[in-house]
Design an enzyme around this catalytic site. Structure first.
Site, PDB file in Angstrom:
ATOM      1  N   ILE A  84      -0.968  -2.123  35.891  1.00  0.00           N
ATOM      2  CA  ILE A  84       0.175  -1.508  36.584  1.00  0.00           C
ATOM      3  C   ILE A  84      -0.180  -1.234  38.049  1.00  0.00           C
ATOM      4  O   ILE A  84       0.606  -1.528  38.955  1.00  0.00           O
ATOM      5  CB  ILE A  84       0.622  -0.216  35.858  1.00  0.00           C
ATOM      6  CG1 ILE A  84       1.134  -0.553  34.452  1.00  0.00           C
ATOM      7  CG2 ILE A  84       1.707   0.507  36.660  1.00  0.00           C
ATOM      8  CD1 ILE A  84       1.405   0.641  33.558  1.00  0.00           C
ATOM      9  N   THR A 101       3.382   8.218  37.563  1.00  0.00           N
ATOM     10  CA  THR A 101       4.026   7.529  36.433  1.00  0.00           C
ATOM     11  C   THR A 101       2.972   7.265  35.347  1.00  0.00           C
ATOM     12  O   THR A 101       3.201   6.452  34.461  1.00  0.00           O
ATOM     13  CB  THR A 101       4.649   6.176  36.859  1.00  0.00           C
ATOM     14  OG1 THR A 101       3.621   5.366  37.441  1.00  0.00           O
ATOM     15  CG2 THR A 101       5.786   6.356  37.846  1.00  0.00           C
ATOM     16  N   ARG A 132       0.287   9.768  33.331  1.00  0.00           N
ATOM     17  CA  ARG A 132       0.430  10.753  32.257  1.00  0.00           C
ATOM     18  C   ARG A 132       0.495  12.129  32.911  1.00  0.00           C
ATOM     19  O   ARG A 132      -0.174  12.377  33.914  1.00  0.00           O
ATOM     20  CB  ARG A 132      -0.760  10.706  31.287  1.00  0.00           C
ATOM     21  CG  ARG A 132      -0.724   9.554  30.300  1.00  0.00           C
ATOM     22  CD  ARG A 132       0.362   9.715  29.231  1.00  0.00           C
ATOM     23  NE  ARG A 132       0.381   8.604  28.293  1.00  0.00           N
ATOM     24  CZ  ARG A 132       1.146   7.516  28.417  1.00  0.00           C
ATOM     25  NH1 ARG A 132       1.961   7.385  29.438  1.00  0.00           N
ATOM     26  NH2 ARG A 132       1.117   6.571  27.502  1.00  0.00           N
ATOM     27  N   ASP A 171       7.350  10.930  36.699  1.00  0.00           N
ATOM     28  CA  ASP A 171       8.015  10.352  35.531  1.00  0.00           C
ATOM     29  C   ASP A 171       7.420  10.930  34.256  1.00  0.00           C
ATOM     30  O   ASP A 171       7.910  10.660  33.163  1.00  0.00           O
ATOM     31  CB  ASP A 171       7.841   8.824  35.531  1.00  0.00           C
ATOM     32  CG  ASP A 171       8.614   8.169  34.394  1.00  0.00           C
ATOM     33  OD1 ASP A 171       9.836   8.441  34.290  1.00  0.00           O
ATOM     34  OD2 ASP A 171       8.022   7.417  33.606  1.00  0.00           O
ATOM     35  N   GLU A 176       5.792  17.583  28.456  1.00  0.00           N
ATOM     36  CA  GLU A 176       7.027  16.830  28.188  1.00  0.00           C
ATOM     37  C   GLU A 176       7.328  16.647  26.703  1.00  0.00           C
ATOM     38  O   GLU A 176       8.481  16.398  26.334  1.00  0.00           O
ATOM     39  CB  GLU A 176       6.973  15.452  28.856  1.00  0.00           C
ATOM     40  CG  GLU A 176       5.984  14.481  28.190  1.00  0.00           C
ATOM     41  CD  GLU A 176       5.954  13.102  28.846  1.00  0.00           C
ATOM     42  OE1 GLU A 176       5.770  13.040  30.069  1.00  0.00           O
ATOM     43  OE2 GLU A 176       6.120  12.102  28.124  1.00  0.00           O
ATOM     44  N   HIS A 225      10.182  10.210  31.683  1.00  0.00           N
ATOM     45  CA  HIS A 225       9.352   9.150  31.102  1.00  0.00           C
ATOM     46  C   HIS A 225      10.183   7.890  30.842  1.00  0.00           C
ATOM     47  O   HIS A 225      10.227   7.386  29.718  1.00  0.00           O
ATOM     48  CB  HIS A 225       8.670   9.635  29.825  1.00  0.00           C
ATOM     49  CG  HIS A 225       7.337   8.977  29.617  1.00  0.00           C
ATOM     50  ND1 HIS A 225       6.208   9.666  29.266  1.00  0.00           N
ATOM     51  CD2 HIS A 225       6.939   7.683  29.732  1.00  0.00           C
ATOM     52  CE1 HIS A 225       5.189   8.829  29.159  1.00  0.00           C
ATOM     53  NE2 HIS A 225       5.614   7.618  29.448  1.00  0.00           N
ATOM     54  N   GLN A 226      10.806   7.406  31.902  1.00  0.00           N
ATOM     55  CA  GLN A 226      11.657   6.227  31.748  1.00  0.00           C
ATOM     56  C   GLN A 226      11.095   4.996  32.452  1.00  0.00           C
ATOM     57  O   GLN A 226      11.739   3.944  32.481  1.00  0.00           O
ATOM     58  CB  GLN A 226      13.076   6.508  32.290  1.00  0.00           C
ATOM     59  CG  GLN A 226      13.161   6.580  33.818  1.00  0.00           C
ATOM     60  CD  GLN A 226      14.588   6.705  34.320  1.00  0.00           C
ATOM     61  OE1 GLN A 226      15.179   7.780  34.248  1.00  0.00           O
ATOM     62  NE2 GLN A 226      15.159   5.619  34.821  1.00  0.00           N
ATOM     63  N   ALA A 227       9.880   5.119  33.019  1.00  0.00           N
ATOM     64  CA  ALA A 227       9.350   3.990  33.800  1.00  0.00           C
ATOM     65  C   ALA A 227       9.240   2.716  32.967  1.00  0.00           C
ATOM     66  O   ALA A 227       9.403   1.616  33.473  1.00  0.00           O
ATOM     67  CB  ALA A 227       8.003   4.357  34.411  1.00  0.00           C
ATOM     68  N   PHE A 228       8.981   2.881  31.669  1.00  0.00           N
ATOM     69  CA  PHE A 228       8.815   1.697  30.806  1.00  0.00           C
ATOM     70  C   PHE A 228      10.151   1.048  30.451  1.00  0.00           C
ATOM     71  O   PHE A 228      10.183  -0.048  29.897  1.00  0.00           O
ATOM     72  CB  PHE A 228       8.114   2.105  29.490  1.00  0.00           C
ATOM     73  CG  PHE A 228       9.046   2.843  28.555  1.00  0.00           C
ATOM     74  CD1 PHE A 228       9.326   4.177  28.745  1.00  0.00           C
ATOM     75  CD2 PHE A 228       9.673   2.184  27.512  1.00  0.00           C
ATOM     76  CE1 PHE A 228      10.208   4.860  27.912  1.00  0.00           C
ATOM     77  CE2 PHE A 228      10.558   2.841  26.666  1.00  0.00           C
ATOM     78  CZ  PHE A 228      10.827   4.187  26.875  1.00  0.00           C
TER      79      PHE A 228
END
Ligand code: NAD
Length: 332
Positions: free
Chosen positions: A155, A232, A234, A258, A263, A295-298
């Site tokens: 990444i 983005t 953890r 993110d 969370e 947590h929407q980066a994926f």
């Protein structure tokens, strides 16, 4: 064979059902998070398919093993939430999806940078209210800025490539330098030197004992005044209360998150009718120079398809007696 998918949303169901799979796989989609109270739902399921905020601590693994589970198939790359020594002791095999789309996460990090810099979140609200003024929306050219990439694996490398395209100067920190990132012109530096020089810092390393709270009061103090921090990776890579203090003093100029240390019990659920109990997150959300995504980066079509395909292939390989993409205790 029964496979229970915890924390599965409609987009997970759609992507798994779109994949070809053996007739005898019974996929049980459950929206609930795996935790001690829900582990009983896996009774009789040989495979438990879990996501990042599922609880895979010793007490949960013990219940799963007692209920007949033999394989933990993670739908994620990260596995910091699994008690691997306990899994090993209980004879549970753990597999993951090591790569699904580095582009999805890297591009989201870039989206956070662009939105924060050009204040898109503020401009969006303003024009919808009929306010067409520009005060407070001044950004900066990314071209020529120094961008620090912490963790230059799949990444981080993809992120570095995009930022090189903007004409940024790349700084990097990773105990295992990546020649492809050096080839982009990045300079590998010690962590402290990177923090001192970068105007934008983006975190792409895994969460390990060595990286927990990598960003803390001391490291924030080292950063350029008014720098931008993007996480983005953890949540626990950063000491979140320290971020609040750095934002209040102006030492931190922009923050894009993110992921969030706490969370697990918040993200992926609609809690809009409930009072937010987390005071640190509540405070973060008051800053105009902070953007938090859940947590929407994926979350791209391509990544979801790859997660489903690799997970089903991991299950098939394990069934045939030759597990692939295993995660074992002691793995860094
Ligand atoms: P990767 O294994 O390809 O790369 C990780 C890199 O971090 C490696 O080069 C490694 O050497 C480096 N590293 C290890 N310890 C380090 C340290 N102490 N300091 C700096 N660098 C260190 O992993 P990847 O696929 O690039 O993913 C990186 C992380 O991104 C994952 O571990 C996961 O936590 C996170 N992630 C987040 C999302 C999301 O949706 N937000 C999705 C996927 C992955």
């Amino acid at each position: 064979m029964r496979i229970i998918l915890f924390s599965s949303q409609t987009y997970d169901r759609d992507s798994f059902l779109a994949e070809a799979r053996p007739q005898d796989l019974d996929l049980l989609f459950r929206q609930v998070r795996l935790e001690p109270d829900t582990a009983a739902l896996a009774q009789g399921c040989e495979v438990v398919c879990a996501f990042i905020n599922d609880d895979l601590s010793a007490p949960v693994l013990e219940r799963l093993a007692a209920g007949g589970t033999r394989l933990i198939a993670l739908r994620s790359a990260g596995y910091n939430h699994v008690d691997l020594p306990t899994a090993e002791r209980l004879g549970l095999t753990v597999v993951r999806v090591p790569a699904y789309s580095p582009h999805a996460v890297a591009e989201h990090a870039v989206a956070l940078i662009l939105a924060l810099n050009r204040r898109l979140h503020r401009a969006y609200n303003r024009t919808r209210e009929g306010d067409f003024t520009l005060h407070g929306l001044t950004g900066f050219d990314l071209h020529g800025k120094r961008v620090g990439v912490i963790g230059t694996g799949q990444i981080g490398e993809t992120f570095a490539r995009i930022m090189a395209g903007f004409g940024c100067e790349l700084l990097a920190y990773d105990p295992y330098p990546n020649p492809a990132v050096s080839a982009l012109g990045a300079r590998y530096l010690p962590l402290d030197a990177l923090l001192e020089q970068a105007q934008i810092v983006s975190l792409h390393c895994p969460l390990t004992p060595a990286t927990r709270h990598l960003i803390n009061p001391a490291s924030l103090q080292r950063m350029q005044p008014g720098a931008m921090l993007i996480n983005t990776g953890r949540g626990a890579l950063v000491d979140t209360p320290a971020l609040v203090e750095a934002l209040k003093s102006g030492q931190l100029g922009y923050l894009g998150l993110d992921v969030y240390e706490e969370e697990a019990t918040l993200f992926f659920e609609d809690r809009s009718d409930l009072p937010l109990q987390d005071d640190v997150l509540a405070r973060l959300l008051t800053f105009p120079n902070v953007i938090v995504t859940a947590h929407q980066a994926f979350l791209t079509r391509e990544a979801l398809a790859a997660i489903a395909a690799t997970t089903l292939a991991n299950i098939a390989a394990w069934r045939s007696g030759s597990p692939q993409n295993r995660v074992e205790a002691g793995q860094a």
